[in-house]
Scaffold this active site. Structure first.
Site, PDB file in Angstrom:
ATOM      1  N   GLU A  22      -5.438  -8.386  -1.246  1.00 37.82           N
ATOM      2  CA  GLU A  22      -6.096  -8.228   0.055  1.00 37.82           C
ATOM      3  C   GLU A  22      -7.557  -7.911  -0.165  1.00 37.82           C
ATOM      4  OE1 GLU A  22      -4.604  -5.589   3.092  1.00 37.82           O
ATOM      5  OE2 GLU A  22      -2.533  -5.994   2.519  1.00 37.82           O
ATOM      6  N   GLU A  29       0.835  -1.217   0.000  1.00 43.77           N
ATOM      7  CA  GLU A  29       0.000   0.000   0.000  1.00 43.77           C
ATOM      8  C   GLU A  29       0.866   1.263   0.000  1.00 43.77           C
ATOM      9  OE1 GLU A  29      -2.736  -0.565   3.324  1.00 43.77           O
ATOM     10  OE2 GLU A  29      -4.105  -1.626   2.010  1.00 43.77           O
TER      11      GLU A  29
HETATM   12  C1  BG6 Z   1      -4.337  -3.107   4.810  1.00 42.66           C
HETATM   13  C2  BG6 Z   1      -2.981  -3.594   5.249  1.00 42.66           C
HETATM   14  O1  BG6 Z   1      -4.379  -1.738   5.015  1.00 42.66           O
HETATM   15  O2  BG6 Z   1      -5.457  -3.552   5.469  1.00 42.66           O
HETATM   16  C3  BG6 Z   1      -2.987  -4.770   6.192  1.00 42.66           C
HETATM   17  O3  BG6 Z   1      -2.153  -3.854   4.153  1.00 42.66           O
HETATM   18  C4  BG6 Z   1      -4.156  -4.636   7.144  1.00 42.66           C
HETATM   19  O4  BG6 Z   1      -1.749  -4.829   6.831  1.00 42.66           O
HETATM   20  C5  BG6 Z   1      -5.446  -4.668   6.324  1.00 42.66           C
HETATM   21  O5  BG6 Z   1      -4.178  -5.579   8.157  1.00 42.66           O
HETATM   22  C6  BG6 Z   1      -6.708  -4.636   7.155  1.00 42.66           C
HETATM   23  O6  BG6 Z   1      -6.686  -3.554   8.030  1.00 42.66           O
HETATM   24  P1  BG6 Z   1      -6.886  -3.729   9.585  1.00 42.66           P
HETATM   25  O7  BG6 Z   1      -6.624  -2.409  10.160  1.00 42.66           O
HETATM   26  O8  BG6 Z   1      -8.282  -4.192   9.768  1.00 42.66           O
HETATM   27  O9  BG6 Z   1      -5.896  -4.759  10.007  1.00 42.66           O
END
Ligand code: BG6
Length: 469
Positions: free
Chosen positions: A362, A170
């Protein structure tokens, strides 16, 4: 059948959110070791016991059990990151740490044992703490050299063992979360836009350098960038809102534009001009950016937001990047608006803009789970909400493939429960596998298969045929 035969189904984690073992086998501290509240609180001077990431889910010691479970679901790919400070404990050390290198040899071998291809993020929110404290992270030009040294070591070491690489997780988030994303100790409120875009420039140059070095060392390697995708819709059809949306999308697409087209776009030069932003670049750096563009674009997708010219309305939505709420969407327990169609939209938009293969690395639902008896003497979680979320998003991936978008694969975020990045909690669970650990530090660390575990296994086995439309 929309999903191609070679579609890379799998799951994703990051070292700092699951490994634990924060000071074992020569690992140095990284910025996460002093961020017990994620981006929701101030960093501490030293690691403190309430920091869930110090133990994580103990993946460092239990990865064999976990990879076996991923294999049982049929994963073709497993995304994780290399913790930079396991390899160079201080970031600026003369020699790498052999024990750290060995750990990833072992982990990748374990994946290959089951035919799982590792997909490796080189830097995922885990800058060595020394680089943050001594150099102020990516604001400093010297970081390029330290990163270059690190990538040379890992590309040489894992040549032939890792085919897919991502240079920075990101990368666009450094503008919004400078410590977590860029190891920058100066608080966001005290950073000028010039500082932030200088840090972006350094990371972009480092990313191009990694692409160059990776291709030289291993011509088979596929190297991609990774952006936080944030499809942004106009809040109303008012042309002022439409233009504000165009500008917001441009500011975010800038990172993909740089990785794919290799040069500063006109809209960015204008933005710099009009906002008094000055950054230092050299002709060599600009040539490097142009010459070494990525093989594919990967991204995270969780939420969409709305944009409006009326800045009083731009609060309340988004995750790391904020925006206005969409009145048509529901939200998760953590207030993240759920928009499966946004995934089809962003896949189309990115492909139309860049004509590069896309990889969704993701996507997932962070939710509170309840561990219950499974009726057969074991325990499980009946996470129908997670199944519905993933099903609906995957249906939209299928739609995008039908639209003609080349999608390489899909790795769900947090395929096993881990510590959240933004809030540093374990209560926000994403996994197909429940990990018995809680925010008060209690728990056995035992693993339990959730209902979604069996669902995902079926989806992979049927190559998406079993999705409910
Ligand atoms: C993304 C990141 O922003 O979202 C991850 O690359 C992160 O590292 C994921 O865990 C989900 O966000 P969160 O804050 O719910 O863990």
């Amino acid at each position: 059948m929309a999903f191609p035969k070679e579609f890379l189904w799998g799951g994703a984690v990051a070292a700092n959110q699951c490994e634990g073992a924060y000071n074992e086998d020569g690992k140095g501290l990284d910025i996460q070791d002093i961020m017990p509240r994620g981006i929701k609180g101030a960093p501490t001077a030293e690691p403190t016991e309430d920091n869930m990431k110090l133990v994580g889910i103990d993946f460092y010691h239990r990865y064999k059990e976990d990879v076996k479970l991923f294999a049982e679901m049929g994963f073709k790919v497993f995304r994780t990151s290399i913790a930079w400070s396991r390899i160079f404990p201080n970031g600026d050390d003369a020699e790498p740490n052999e024990k750290g290198l060995q750990f990833y040899d072992d982990l990748f071998a374990e994946c290959h044992k089951y035919g799982i291809e590792p997909l490796v993020t080189i830097s995922h929110y885990e800058t060595p703490l020394n680089l943050a404290k001594k150099y102020n992270g990516w604001v400093n030009h010297d970081l390029i050299g330290f990163y270059e040294k690190y990538v040379r070591v890992i590309f040489n070491r894992y040549k032939g063992k890792v085919k897919y690489w991502l240079t920075f997780n990101e990368i666009n988030s450094v503008l919004h979360a400078p410590l977590m994303s860029g190891g920058i100790m100066t608080p966001l409120t005290e950073l000028s836009k010039s500082d932030l875009y200088q840090a972006c420039h350094h990371e972009l140059v480092a990313s191009a350098l990694a692409t160059k070095i990776g291709h030289e060392i291993d011509p088979e390697a596929k190297i991609g960038c990774m952006v936080l995708s944030m499809p942004t819709y106009p809040l109303t059809p008012n042309p002022d809102d439409v233009i504000a949306t165009m500008q917001a999308n441009n500011l975010n697409d800038f990172f993909g534009d740089m990785h794919v087209r290799g040069e500063y776009p006109g809209y960015m030069k204008r933005y710099f001009r009009e906002n008094g932003i000055e950054i230092k670049t050299t002709p060599e750096e600009l040539a490097l950016l142009k010459a070494h563009t990525v093989d594919f674009v990967s991204f995270s997708y969780y939420v969409s937001i709305c944009e409006t010219a009326d800045k009083s309305k731009t609060q309340g939505a988004g995750n790391i990047i904020g925006g206005a709420k969409n009145p048509y969407l529901k939200e998760s327990e953590w207030g993240w608006q759920i928009d499966p169609q946004g995934l089809r939209y962003v896949l189309n938009r990115f492909y139309n803009r860049w004509q590069k293969p896309l990889f969704i690395v993701e996507n997932g639902l962070g939710a509170k789970d309840e561990l219950v008896d499974d009726g057969q003497g074991g325990k499980t979680v009946n996470d129908d909400y997670r199944i519905a979320y993933l099903n609906d998003h995957l249906v939209q991936v299928e739609e995008a493939i039908e639209d003609g978008v080349p999608v390489m694969g899909y790795t769900t975020w947090g395929c096993i429960d881990l510590v959240s990045a933004s809030t540093a909690e374990l209560a926000k669970r994403y996994g197909f596998i429940y990990v018995d650990r809680h925010d008060d530090g209690t728990g056995t660390l035992n693993r339990y298969k959730k209902k979604s575990f069996y669902w995902y296994k079926d989806i992979i086995e049927s190559n998406g045929e079993k999705l409910k439309k």
